[in-house]
Structures are given as structure tokens and as C-alpha cells.
Motif scaffolding. Structure first.
Motif, PDB file in Angstrom:
ATOM      1  N   ASP A   1       0.776  -1.060  -0.040  1.00 37.72           N
ATOM      2  CA  ASP A   1      -0.044  -0.009   0.108  1.00 37.72           C
ATOM      3  C   ASP A   1       0.802   1.258   0.005  1.00 37.72           C
ATOM      4  O   ASP A   1       0.479   2.371  -0.737  1.00 37.72           O
ATOM      5  N   ARG A   2       2.015   1.016   0.755  1.00 36.77           N
ATOM      6  CA  ARG A   2       2.775   2.532   0.906  1.00 36.77           C
ATOM      7  C   ARG A   2       3.828   2.502  -0.461  1.00 36.77           C
ATOM      8  O   ARG A   2       3.732   3.848  -0.662  1.00 36.77           O
ATOM      9  N   PHE A   3       4.278   1.532  -0.954  1.00 31.22           N
ATOM     10  CA  PHE A   3       5.480   1.878  -1.931  1.00 31.22           C
ATOM     11  C   PHE A   3       5.135   1.350  -3.221  1.00 31.22           C
ATOM     12  O   PHE A   3       5.640   1.711  -4.281  1.00 31.22           O
ATOM     13  N   LEU A   4       4.296   0.355  -3.459  1.00 29.55           N
ATOM     14  CA  LEU A   4       4.233  -0.300  -4.645  1.00 29.55           C
ATOM     15  C   LEU A   4       3.009   0.254  -5.466  1.00 29.55           C
ATOM     16  O   LEU A   4       1.741  -0.144  -6.049  1.00 29.55           O
ATOM     17  N   ASN A   5       3.289   1.773  -5.826  1.00 31.87           N
ATOM     18  CA  ASN A   5       2.575   2.645  -6.794  1.00 31.87           C
ATOM     19  C   ASN A   5       3.539   3.595  -7.248  1.00 31.87           C
ATOM     20  O   ASN A   5       4.467   3.906  -6.874  1.00 31.87           O
ATOM     21  N   PRO A   6       2.968   4.378  -8.402  1.00 29.73           N
ATOM     22  CA  PRO A   6       3.870   5.363  -8.999  1.00 29.73           C
ATOM     23  C   PRO A   6       3.994   6.572  -8.462  1.00 29.73           C
ATOM     24  O   PRO A   6       4.484   7.584  -8.550  1.00 29.73           O
ATOM     25  N   PHE A   7       3.111   7.079  -7.257  1.00 28.11           N
ATOM     26  CA  PHE A   7       2.916   8.230  -6.554  1.00 28.11           C
ATOM     27  C   PHE A   7       3.980   8.784  -5.767  1.00 28.11           C
ATOM     28  O   PHE A   7       4.123   9.734  -5.646  1.00 28.11           O
ATOM     29  N   VAL A   8       4.813   7.731  -5.131  1.00 28.42           N
ATOM     30  CA  VAL A   8       5.901   7.887  -4.305  1.00 28.42           C
ATOM     31  C   VAL A   8       7.047   8.600  -5.357  1.00 28.42           C
ATOM     32  O   VAL A   8       7.600   9.608  -5.075  1.00 28.42           O
ATOM     33  N   ALA A   9       7.258   7.776  -6.335  1.00 29.16           N
ATOM     34  CA  ALA A   9       8.216   8.445  -7.163  1.00 29.16           C
ATOM     35  C   ALA A   9       7.824   9.918  -7.916  1.00 29.16           C
ATOM     36  O   ALA A   9       8.587  10.529  -8.169  1.00 29.16           O
ATOM     37  N   ALA A  10       6.464  10.007  -8.298  1.00 26.23           N
ATOM     38  CA  ALA A  10       5.936  11.151  -8.834  1.00 26.23           C
ATOM     39  C   ALA A  10       6.404  12.377  -7.932  1.00 26.23           C
ATOM     40  O   ALA A  10       6.563  13.407  -8.121  1.00 26.23           O
ATOM     41  N   GLN A  11       6.004  12.129  -6.385  1.00 27.13           N
ATOM     42  CA  GLN A  11       6.327  13.250  -5.642  1.00 27.13           C
ATOM     43  C   GLN A  11       7.534  13.604  -5.464  1.00 27.13           C
ATOM     44  O   GLN A  11       7.942  14.688  -5.242  1.00 27.13           O
ATOM     45  N   ARG A  12       8.519  12.538  -5.806  1.00 33.58           N
ATOM     46  CA  ARG A  12       9.827  13.058  -5.768  1.00 33.58           C
ATOM     47  C   ARG A  12      10.363  13.465  -7.076  1.00 33.58           C
ATOM     48  O   ARG A  12      11.795  13.750  -7.253  1.00 33.58           O
ATOM     49  N   GLY A  13       9.747  13.766  -8.207  1.00 30.16           N
ATOM     50  CA  GLY A  13      10.015  14.193  -9.303  1.00 30.16           C
ATOM     51  C   GLY A  13      10.976  13.302 -10.512  1.00 30.16           C
ATOM     52  O   GLY A  13      11.265  13.724 -11.290  1.00 30.16           O
ATOM     53  N   TYR A  14      10.709  11.901 -10.111  1.00 26.49           N
ATOM     54  CA  TYR A  14      11.222  10.806 -11.063  1.00 26.49           C
ATOM     55  C   TYR A  14      10.276  10.370 -11.875  1.00 26.49           C
ATOM     56  O   TYR A  14      10.539  10.000 -13.045  1.00 26.49           O
ATOM     57  N   LEU A  15       9.189  11.034 -12.073  1.00 26.35           N
ATOM     58  CA  LEU A  15       7.805  10.792 -12.964  1.00 26.35           C
ATOM     59  C   LEU A  15       7.432  12.149 -13.312  1.00 26.35           C
ATOM     60  O   LEU A  15       7.164  12.973 -12.190  1.00 26.35           O
ATOM     61  N   ASP A  16       7.016  12.330 -14.448  1.00 24.86           N
ATOM     62  CA  ASP A  16       6.302  13.656 -14.948  1.00 24.86           C
ATOM     63  C   ASP A  16       4.872  13.483 -14.808  1.00 24.86           C
ATOM     64  O   ASP A  16       4.387  14.483 -14.304  1.00 24.86           O
ATOM     65  N   GLU A  17       4.479  12.496 -15.095  1.00 24.22           N
ATOM     66  CA  GLU A  17       2.619  12.255 -14.776  1.00 24.22           C
ATOM     67  C   GLU A  17       2.455  10.750 -14.718  1.00 24.22           C
ATOM     68  O   GLU A  17       3.029  10.108 -15.215  1.00 24.22           O
ATOM     69  N   VAL A  18       1.431  10.649 -13.915  1.00 27.85           N
ATOM     70  CA  VAL A  18       0.899   9.170 -14.024  1.00 27.85           C
ATOM     71  C   VAL A  18      -0.476   9.480 -15.226  1.00 27.85           C
ATOM     72  O   VAL A  18      -1.140  10.357 -14.688  1.00 27.85           O
ATOM     73  N   ILE A  19      -0.324   8.692 -16.116  1.00 29.04           N
ATOM     74  CA  ILE A  19      -1.335   8.827 -17.084  1.00 29.04           C
ATOM     75  C   ILE A  19      -2.274   7.566 -17.146  1.00 29.04           C
ATOM     76  O   ILE A  19      -1.900   6.627 -16.818  1.00 29.04           O
ATOM     77  N   GLN A  20      -3.315   7.582 -17.815  1.00 33.24           N
ATOM     78  CA  GLN A  20      -4.256   6.559 -18.076  1.00 33.24           C
ATOM     79  C   GLN A  20      -4.023   5.843 -19.265  1.00 33.24           C
ATOM     80  O   GLN A  20      -3.324   6.370 -20.325  1.00 33.24           O
TER      81      GLN A  20
END
Length: 367
Positions: free
Chosen positions: A316-335
């Protein structure tokens, strides 16, 4: 001997393609070996440094020309050849198709052909491509065909290191190089062969100004003594080096797993990728939940309930893209259904990309 010199001097200046349609033996094999692509004709073409008779004399090993250096051997085992075709006519027709994807020299941009495929095309079937079970495979080639213009994809080294896919397609009529992990084979892990295959392809695209689109679903590097003894560290470093060195536009889409060092290697933000997207199904972490929990909470290994609770907490805490997105390692989570439109827009934005690297005579890639 002069032919070899010309091959070397032309390397990276013009694309070089070798087509083997008959026997090619002895020192002559080194000229095609130094070109960018080698294609063979099944059952009629052979490549080897020493033929079956010499092999029998020196090693007492009995082997046919086909088993020693035929198209099957070089496309699936040695990786010397990039593809094989059933006859000369088909081979030449496919070469014409390949040449359509390539610029004439390193001074030109990737070719631009008229396209009737809407860059904003939405494909709702991609929303269900990734199974809900993270251990269930799916065909990454399906994603490439649905993203590329008119589902036109020319695969390179299809029969070798099938756990990674490399090849040319077009987006908005312009050639792009696709690199993608293939979950259908070895769960998409990176091994020595896959790393070498992808690294060579990435370097070719960088030579000839062909943008790179990378689809990532990689659970890590393949463990085991065979891989370590075979130089996995050096081979994995080749892909890392190739991606980081490349100055062409680089767009990355993480579809599911991106774990550990393999996440880094596959055109992550840390490797100078320009635009990094992730689907909501993406899992970006140091390792999978089960492995991480068994290391971090080793003291609870005899308590299945505690381990299950810790695993759920980690997921629940780590296996998602949002932690990386918060840190700037992703530009966007897209459909998933909007992947083609987002990749096309990113490539359009990057088409005049300029990079100023420090001067050097040449690099020292870990060969």
C-alpha cells in the motif's frame, strides 16, 4: 583489409546493412560484423570464421555448416544476425522496409512519412492490458502495435533475448526506436543477452537521431551464478551507459514493475530521460513486497500473520507510482488509453532537443 577500414570509418556516419545470401567464411565475416545490421536467408546462408572441415581437423568435432553458422544459430544463439528470412526476395523486400525507417546519414533527422493515424487516437483496450494479478504476464508487443502508427513495427533481433523487444516504428509519421521489456519471457527480467541487445540498439538510434520510446515492466536483473560468471555486471552497465549517453529525445512509460537497479537502467529520469510517464498500475520500488518484507522483518519470519500484514503495508505504501512522482522521478501518471497521445506530444515537444556534453575524444563503454 581496406573494406574493414571503410566499415569502421563509416560507422555512425551512414547506416550499414549486411545481407548474407550465401556462404561467408574466414576473415570475410568481419566486414558484416562491423555493420549495423546483419540479415540472413534461411538454409542458404552461412557465416563462420572456420568451416566444418577445419573444426573437425582441430577439435575433432563433427558439425554441419547449418549447425555451425546457419541463420538459426546466428539469430537465436550467437546474436550475430538481426533477422532471417525464408528466401532472397522476401529478405530484399524487408530490407526496403527497414531502409524506409532510417535516415541517409547522421546529419539528417529521422525520416518523416505521411501518416493517416491520428496521434490523439484513444485505445480503451490498453486499460485492461495489464492483469490485476502482478505475477500474470501479458504481451508487451500488443502495446507497441497499438501505440505505433498503423501498427507498423519492424522488430530487430526477434529470435534472440526475447525478454526484451527492440525495433522501429513511427509516431506522427516520424521514426522512433522502441525498447520494451517482455513479461511473456522470463517475466521481463534483464539478463546479459537482453542488456547487450538493447544497448546496441539504443546506440544505433542515438547515432542516427532516432528518438527512443521505452516501455518498462522489469522485476530486476536475472539472479544466479550463470549470469554473474557471464559478466552480468559489465553487460548491464552497457545498457546503462548507452541510455545515459544518448542525446536523442527519450520518452519512458512504466506499465507495471520497475524494481531496483533495473528500474534505473531502463531509461529512468536518473539516466537523463526527458519525459517519464507511468500507468496507475506501475510499481516503482527497490524490490517486490515479498522480498523486501523478508529482509526488513526477518525477525517475524515465523509469524505468517505478521508477515502478511507487513507485506500488505509495504504494498500500500510503496508499490505505486505516486511516491516516485512526488520526488520528481516521474512527470505524470497517465491513463493507459491516452498513452499514444502523451508520447506523441512529448516527442513533438522534444524534436529540437539540444544537449551540450563535455568534449572528449570518445567514451570508454564497458565492452
Amino acid at each position: 583489409g581496406e573494406v574493414f577500414q571503410r566499415n569502421v570509418l563509416a560507422s555512425g556516419v551512414i547506416p550499414q546493412i549486411s545481407v548474407i545470401m550465401g556462404p561467408c567464411a574466414g576473415g570475410d565475416v568481419y566486414s558484416p560484423a562491423m555493420t549495423d545490421f546483419i540479415f540472413m536467408v534461411r538454409d542458404t546462408s552461412y557465416m563462420f570464421v572456420t568451416g566444418p572441415d577445419v573444426v573437425k581437423t582441430v577439435t575433432n568435432e563433427v558439425v554441419s555448416a547449418e549447425d555451425l553458422g546457419g541463420a538459426r544459430v546466428h539469430t537465436s544463439k550467437s546474436s550475430v544476425a538481426d533477422g532471417a528470412y525464408d528466401n532472397d526476395v522476401e529478405c530484399l523486400a524487408q530490407m526496403r522496409r527497414l531502409i524506409d525507417f532510417l535516415p541517409a546519414s547522421n546529419k539528417e533527422k529521422a525520416p518523416h512519412w505521411p501518416s493517416f493515424d491520428d496521434p490523439l487516437r484513444r485505445d480503451d483496450s490498453l486499460d485492461t492490458l495489464v492483469p490485476s494479478n502482478p505475477n500474470k504476464p501479458y504481451d508487451m508487443k500488443e502495446l507497441i502495435l497499438k501505440i505505433a502508427d498503423e501498427a507498423d513495427f519492424f522488430e530487430i533481433q526477434e529470435a534472440f533475448a526475447k525478454n526484451i523487444i527492440t525495433g522501429f516504428g513511427r509516431i506522427e509519421g516520424r521514426t522512433v526506436g522502441f525498447v520494451a521489456n517482455q513479461p511473456m519471457v522470463l517475466a521481463g527480467v534483464l539478463d546479459s543477452d537482453a542488456s547487450r541487445k538493447a544497448a546496441r540498439f539504443v546506440r544505433f538510434c542515438d547515432c542516427f537521431n532516432i528518438p527512443l520510446v521505452t516501455f518498462v515492466d522489469v522485476p530486476g536483473f536475472l539472479p544466479g551464478t550463470a549470469q554473474e560468471y557471464g559478466g552480468l555486471i559489465k553487460h548491464g552497465a552497457k545498457l546503462l551507459f548507452a541510455y545515459t549517453q544518448a542525446t536523442v529525445p527519450k520518452v519512458t512509460v512504466i506499465t507495471r514493475k520497475a524494481f531496483g537497479g533495473a528500474y534505473d537502467v531502463m531509461a529512468s529520469k536518473h539516466m537523463r530521460a526527458d519525459v517519464n510517464y507511468a500507468w496507475p498500475t506501475a510499481q516503482i520500488a527497490v524490490m517486490g513486497a515479498k522480498g523486501a518484507v523478508e529482509i526488513i522483518f526477518r525477525q517475524d519470519m515465523n509469524n505468517p500473520e505478521a508477515i502478511a500484514a507487513r507485506t500488505k503495508e509495504y504494498e500500500d505504501r510503496f508499490l505505486n507510482p505516486f511516491v516516485a512522482a512526488q520526488r520528481g522521478y516521474l512527470d505524470e501518471v497517465i491513463q493507459p488509453h491516452e498513452t499514444r497521445a502523451r508520447v506523441a506530444r512529448a516527442l513533438r515537444m522534444l524534436q529540437n532537443k539540444q544537449v551540450n556534453d563535455p568534449w572528449k575524444k570518445h567514451d570508454n563503454i564497458p565492452l
